[in-house]
Write a protein that holds these residues in place. Structure first.
Motif, mmCIF file in Angstrom:
data_model
loop_
_atom_site.group_PDB
_atom_site.id
_atom_site.type_symbol
_atom_site.label_atom_id
_atom_site.label_comp_id
_atom_site.label_asym_id
_atom_site.label_seq_id
_atom_site.Cartn_x
_atom_site.Cartn_y
_atom_site.Cartn_z
ATOM 1 N N LEU A 93 0.873 -1.173 0.000
ATOM 2 C CA LEU A 93 0.000 0.000 0.000
ATOM 3 C C LEU A 93 0.907 1.218 0.000
ATOM 4 O O LEU A 93 1.537 1.540 1.008
ATOM 5 C CB LEU A 93 -0.903 -0.012 1.238
ATOM 6 C CG LEU A 93 -1.860 1.168 1.411
ATOM 7 C CD1 LEU A 93 -2.833 1.267 0.239
ATOM 8 C CD2 LEU A 93 -2.614 1.047 2.733
ATOM 9 N N GLU A 97 3.899 4.676 -7.940
ATOM 10 C CA GLU A 97 3.236 3.985 -9.043
ATOM 11 C C GLU A 97 4.120 3.907 -10.284
ATOM 12 O O GLU A 97 3.628 3.712 -11.394
ATOM 13 C CB GLU A 97 1.920 4.677 -9.389
ATOM 14 C CG GLU A 97 2.039 6.160 -9.709
ATOM 15 C CD GLU A 97 0.691 6.800 -9.951
ATOM 16 O OE1 GLU A 97 0.069 6.466 -10.989
ATOM 17 O OE2 GLU A 97 0.257 7.609 -9.103
ATOM 18 N N GLY A 112 -0.478 -8.152 -4.079
ATOM 19 C CA GLY A 112 -1.308 -6.992 -4.340
ATOM 20 C C GLY A 112 -0.502 -5.715 -4.321
ATOM 21 O O GLY A 112 0.543 -5.631 -3.653
ATOM 22 N N TYR A 113 -0.967 -4.729 -5.072
ATOM 23 C CA TYR A 113 -0.294 -3.429 -5.142
ATOM 24 C C TYR A 113 -1.392 -2.381 -5.228
ATOM 25 O O TYR A 113 -2.100 -2.286 -6.233
ATOM 26 C CB TYR A 113 0.605 -3.376 -6.371
ATOM 27 C CG TYR A 113 1.684 -2.316 -6.335
ATOM 28 C CD1 TYR A 113 3.018 -2.664 -6.115
ATOM 29 C CD2 TYR A 113 1.392 -0.964 -6.514
ATOM 30 C CE1 TYR A 113 4.030 -1.699 -6.089
ATOM 31 C CE2 TYR A 113 2.386 -0.001 -6.488
ATOM 32 C CZ TYR A 113 3.711 -0.376 -6.277
ATOM 33 O OH TYR A 113 4.704 0.575 -6.244
ATOM 34 N N VAL A 114 -1.555 -1.616 -4.146
ATOM 35 C CA VAL A 114 -2.638 -0.633 -4.046
ATOM 36 C C VAL A 114 -2.031 0.733 -3.767
ATOM 37 O O VAL A 114 -1.125 0.858 -2.932
ATOM 38 C CB VAL A 114 -3.624 -1.009 -2.922
ATOM 39 C CG1 VAL A 114 -4.775 -0.003 -2.857
ATOM 40 C CG2 VAL A 114 -4.169 -2.425 -3.130
ATOM 41 N N ALA A 118 -6.168 5.327 -3.331
ATOM 42 C CA ALA A 118 -7.326 4.496 -3.682
ATOM 43 C C ALA A 118 -8.462 4.718 -2.694
ATOM 44 O O ALA A 118 -8.255 5.079 -1.527
ATOM 45 C CB ALA A 118 -6.925 3.031 -3.693
ATOM 46 N N GLU A 122 -11.901 0.024 -2.351
ATOM 47 C CA GLU A 122 -10.950 -0.651 -3.224
ATOM 48 C C GLU A 122 -9.905 -1.406 -2.400
ATOM 49 O O GLU A 122 -9.520 -2.536 -2.742
ATOM 50 C CB GLU A 122 -10.249 0.353 -4.140
ATOM 51 C CG GLU A 122 -9.322 -0.300 -5.160
ATOM 52 C CD GLU A 122 -8.733 0.689 -6.147
ATOM 53 O OE1 GLU A 122 -7.857 0.279 -6.930
ATOM 54 O OE2 GLU A 122 -9.142 1.870 -6.136
ATOM 55 N N LEU A 123 -9.452 -0.809 -1.293
ATOM 56 C CA LEU A 123 -8.497 -1.490 -0.417
ATOM 57 C C LEU A 123 -9.136 -2.724 0.210
ATOM 58 O O LEU A 123 -8.528 -3.799 0.261
ATOM 59 C CB LEU A 123 -8.006 -0.537 0.671
ATOM 60 C CG LEU A 123 -7.079 -1.154 1.723
ATOM 61 C CD1 LEU A 123 -5.833 -1.756 1.069
ATOM 62 C CD2 LEU A 123 -6.687 -0.115 2.759
ATOM 63 N N ALA A 126 -9.300 -5.351 -2.354
ATOM 64 C CA ALA A 126 -7.979 -5.909 -2.640
ATOM 65 C C ALA A 126 -7.622 -6.984 -1.622
ATOM 66 O O ALA A 126 -7.090 -8.044 -1.978
ATOM 67 C CB ALA A 126 -6.926 -4.800 -2.627
ATOM 68 N N ASP A 138 -3.740 -2.215 -8.540
ATOM 69 C CA ASP A 138 -4.419 -0.944 -8.756
ATOM 70 C C ASP A 138 -4.480 -0.689 -10.264
ATOM 71 O O ASP A 138 -3.541 -1.009 -10.994
ATOM 72 C CB ASP A 138 -3.621 0.158 -8.058
ATOM 73 C CG ASP A 138 -4.323 1.501 -8.102
ATOM 74 O OD1 ASP A 138 -4.277 2.154 -9.174
ATOM 75 O OD2 ASP A 138 -4.882 1.901 -7.088
#
Length: 221
Positions: A93, A97, A112-114, A118, A122-123, A126, A138
């Protein structure tokens, strides 16, 4: 005897270790996560080394972790956690980006890549997706991955990430992996990861060739 970790005895819970060096951010995320009836924050970590230690102790289902942290960074911690705890999944998190972070994250085992910008739902989504055994990226990060697949591979210095250039330069100056790790605040395993990447990209074999390449391209005297 009462268990040290009573949440382990409750079936259906998704246990989460939250790692970020900003206390107010952790507090806000913790409140968000614990609004979900099936989420439990098993613990918090304040830096990368603390995240690895607490992951080994708590064995959570999910480690939700920033990249930029003191001690060792989130990428290094991700690699160590995944090597030691294959059943624990890591979600990064982060505010980053760009390609330099996204591609190593996937190679080091992040599920995962958030992005921190966001939306809350969405989190939450995820975490559920990753817990189910799938990967979550993301949308902005997914676009980077698609562009990477479409773009023909580069050769030479232009193909290296900033971190790979740093490792190459320090290696050319005679630094050992341990010394490079200390200089860049990385784990030795992550240094080896970047070293293997740039050597493969440049077709180099061994330190002597790295030194010659650096001299030829004016990186060292």
């Amino acid at each position: 005897m009462t268990s040290r970790f009573p949440w382990r005895e409750v079936s259906g819970l998704i246990t989460i270790l939250l790692a970020d060096d900003h206390a107010m951010f952790r507090a806000g995320i913790r409140v968000l996560l614990e609004l979900q009836e099936d989420f439990r924050v098993a613990g918090e970590a304040t830096d990368g080394r603390d995240a690895v230690r607490k992951a080994l102790e708590l064995k959570p289902d999910i480690v939700l972790m920033d990249i930029a942290m003191p001690g060792i960074d989130g990428l290094s911690a991700c690699g160590e956690i995944r090597a030691a705890l294959p059943a624990t999944r890591v979600i990064l998190l982060t505010q980053y980006e760009n390609r330099e972070y996204v591609l190593p994250a996937t190679k080091l085992g992040a599920s995962g890549y958030v992005l921190k910008r966001a939306a809350a739902d969405e989190l939450v989504n995820a975490i559920r997706v990753v817990h189910s055994g799938r990967a979550f990226l993301d949308p902005a990060v997914a676009q980077i991955m698609m562009e990477e697949l479409r773009t023909p591979s580069q050769t030479g210095l232009g193909s290296l990430t900033e971190r790979e250039r740093e490792v190459l330069l320090l290696m050319a100056k005679g630094k050992t992996n341990a010394e490079i790790a200390a200089t860049l605040n990385l784990s030795p395993k992550t240094v080896e990861f970047h070293r293997a990447n740039f050597m493969q990209k440049l077709g180099l074999h061994g330190r002597t060739e790295v030194v010659r390449f650096a001299i030829r391209h004016g990186l060292v005297d």
